[in-house]
Design an enzyme around this catalytic site. Structure first.
Site, PDB file in Angstrom:
ATOM      1  N   HIS A  37     -14.414  -1.999  -8.024  1.00  0.00           N
ATOM      2  CA  HIS A  37     -14.013  -2.351  -6.659  1.00  0.00           C
ATOM      3  C   HIS A  37     -15.209  -2.940  -5.908  1.00  0.00           C
ATOM      4  O   HIS A  37     -16.172  -2.239  -5.602  1.00  0.00           O
ATOM      5  CB  HIS A  37     -13.497  -1.099  -5.937  1.00  0.00           C
ATOM      6  CG  HIS A  37     -13.028  -1.346  -4.528  1.00  0.00           C
ATOM      7  ND1 HIS A  37     -11.700  -1.249  -4.163  1.00  0.00           N
ATOM      8  CD2 HIS A  37     -13.700  -1.672  -3.393  1.00  0.00           C
ATOM      9  CE1 HIS A  37     -11.578  -1.496  -2.860  1.00  0.00           C
ATOM     10  NE2 HIS A  37     -12.787  -1.766  -2.383  1.00  0.00           N
ATOM     11  N   ALA A  62      -6.031   4.945  -1.163  1.00  0.00           N
ATOM     12  CA  ALA A  62      -6.064   5.011   0.300  1.00  0.00           C
ATOM     13  C   ALA A  62      -4.651   5.111   0.861  1.00  0.00           C
ATOM     14  O   ALA A  62      -3.707   4.495   0.356  1.00  0.00           O
ATOM     15  CB  ALA A  62      -6.751   3.773   0.862  1.00  0.00           C
ATOM     16  N   GLU A  92     -15.669   3.905  -8.175  1.00  0.00           N
ATOM     17  CA  GLU A  92     -14.839   2.775  -8.605  1.00  0.00           C
ATOM     18  C   GLU A  92     -15.748   1.591  -8.930  1.00  0.00           C
ATOM     19  O   GLU A  92     -15.987   0.723  -8.073  1.00  0.00           O
ATOM     20  CB  GLU A  92     -13.811   2.398  -7.537  1.00  0.00           C
ATOM     21  CG  GLU A  92     -12.743   3.455  -7.303  1.00  0.00           C
ATOM     22  CD  GLU A  92     -11.609   2.966  -6.425  1.00  0.00           C
ATOM     23  OE1 GLU A  92     -11.658   1.786  -5.983  1.00  0.00           O
ATOM     24  OE2 GLU A  92     -10.685   3.743  -6.154  1.00  0.00           O
ATOM     25  N   GLN A 107       0.826  -1.200   0.000  1.00  0.00           N
ATOM     26  CA  GLN A 107       0.000   0.000   0.000  1.00  0.00           C
ATOM     27  C   GLN A 107       0.863   1.254   0.000  1.00  0.00           C
ATOM     28  O   GLN A 107       0.572   2.233  -0.708  1.00  0.00           O
ATOM     29  CB  GLN A 107      -0.890   0.037   1.238  1.00  0.00           C
ATOM     30  CG  GLN A 107      -2.004  -0.967   1.286  1.00  0.00           C
ATOM     31  CD  GLN A 107      -2.706  -0.869   2.624  1.00  0.00           C
ATOM     32  OE1 GLN A 107      -3.272   0.166   2.957  1.00  0.00           O
ATOM     33  NE2 GLN A 107      -2.645  -1.928   3.400  1.00  0.00           N
TER      34      GLN A 107
END
Length: 253
Positions: free
Chosen positions: A219, A153, A216, A132
């Site tokens: 997602h 994120a 999104e 990430q």
């Protein structure tokens, strides 16, 4: 199966002579037109009576109901799912996911093929805290932090770290990780049917202020069939609204 309904049943066979004697000589009645076959109606989806919103934790990162967003980071920050596995589906970046997520995803992909002739692939799934960090830092370097915070994120605030989130793409590839995926046959089918398999479209176009992230359509987040059915039935489209939890576009501090 065709069911024959017999009306006016006799207790024994009726001879042709008896039939002839019981029929008086009169003009034939006007035949009645055949009755139209009624169109079967689809019954409405029943509400889950007595649904318990506290049945599973929204804080525990191991819970399928955990709510992760900008103000709600994972705790502990270094959480790693204990049951990561690789489903037997096309997996472009060879990333694992939770076992329950994987089983539901395989069932959903098979249904999409059987019902609509569609093929799907996993674009991305589980991301460690370290991966990430790499994704976020790369987005910041290319587009600046303000822009990166709208679609990537920050480390520790990503659903992908839970192993419950899956980015899905079409096969053959079309509009991968792009808003136009929502207009593809695969995107439309997933948006309409993913709830049947325990998934929700996590970041709807009209809920950016609630989820904190841009639209999104690729997602999808696994929450389990009971919760996805309740969300579908009630028309609530975000976890934040359903559980009355904080969301929004700002990170704390």
């Amino acid at each position: 199966m065709t069911v024959l309904v017999l009306t006016g049943c006799a207790t024994g066979p009726v001879s042709a002579a008896a039939t002839h004697r019981s029929t008086p000589h009169r003009s034939s009645p006007t035949p009645r037109p055949p009755r139209p076959t009624p169109t079967p109606s689809i019954p409405p989806i029943p509400l889950i009576v007595g649904f318990d919103k506290a049945a599973q934790s929204t804080d525990d990162p191991a819970s399928p109901w955990v709510v992760v967003n900008k103000p709600r980071g994972l705790n502990p920050l270094q959480f790693v799912p204990s049951d990561l596995t690789y489903p037997d589906v096309p997996n472009l970046n060879h990333q694992p996911m939770r076992q329950e997520t994987a089983a539901a995803l395989v069932t959903m992909f098979h249904a999409g093929k059987a019902e609509a002739g569609l093929d799907f692939a996993v674009q991305s799934a589980y991301r460690s805290l370290e991966s990430q960090t790499g994704v976020y830092d790369d987005d910041v370097a290319r587009n600046g932090q303000a822009y990166a915070d709208t679609d990537t994120a920050r480390p520790g605030h990503s659903e992908h770290q839970t192993g419950l989130a899956v980015d899905i793409s079409a096969v053959p590839a079309q509009c991968s990780l792009d808003a136009c995926f929502g207009d593809t046959a695969q995107g439309r089918w997933l948006a309409a049917n993913s709830w049947r398999f325990g998934f929700i479209l996590r970041y709807p176009a009209d809920k950016v202020a609630v989820t904190g992230f841009t639209y999104e359509p690729w997602h999808f987040r696994y929450v389990g069939v009971p919760l996805s059915t309740q969300l579908h039935t009630t028309g609530v489209t975000t976890l934040e609204e359903f559980f009355a939890l904080p969301g929004g576009t700002a990170y704390p501090g």
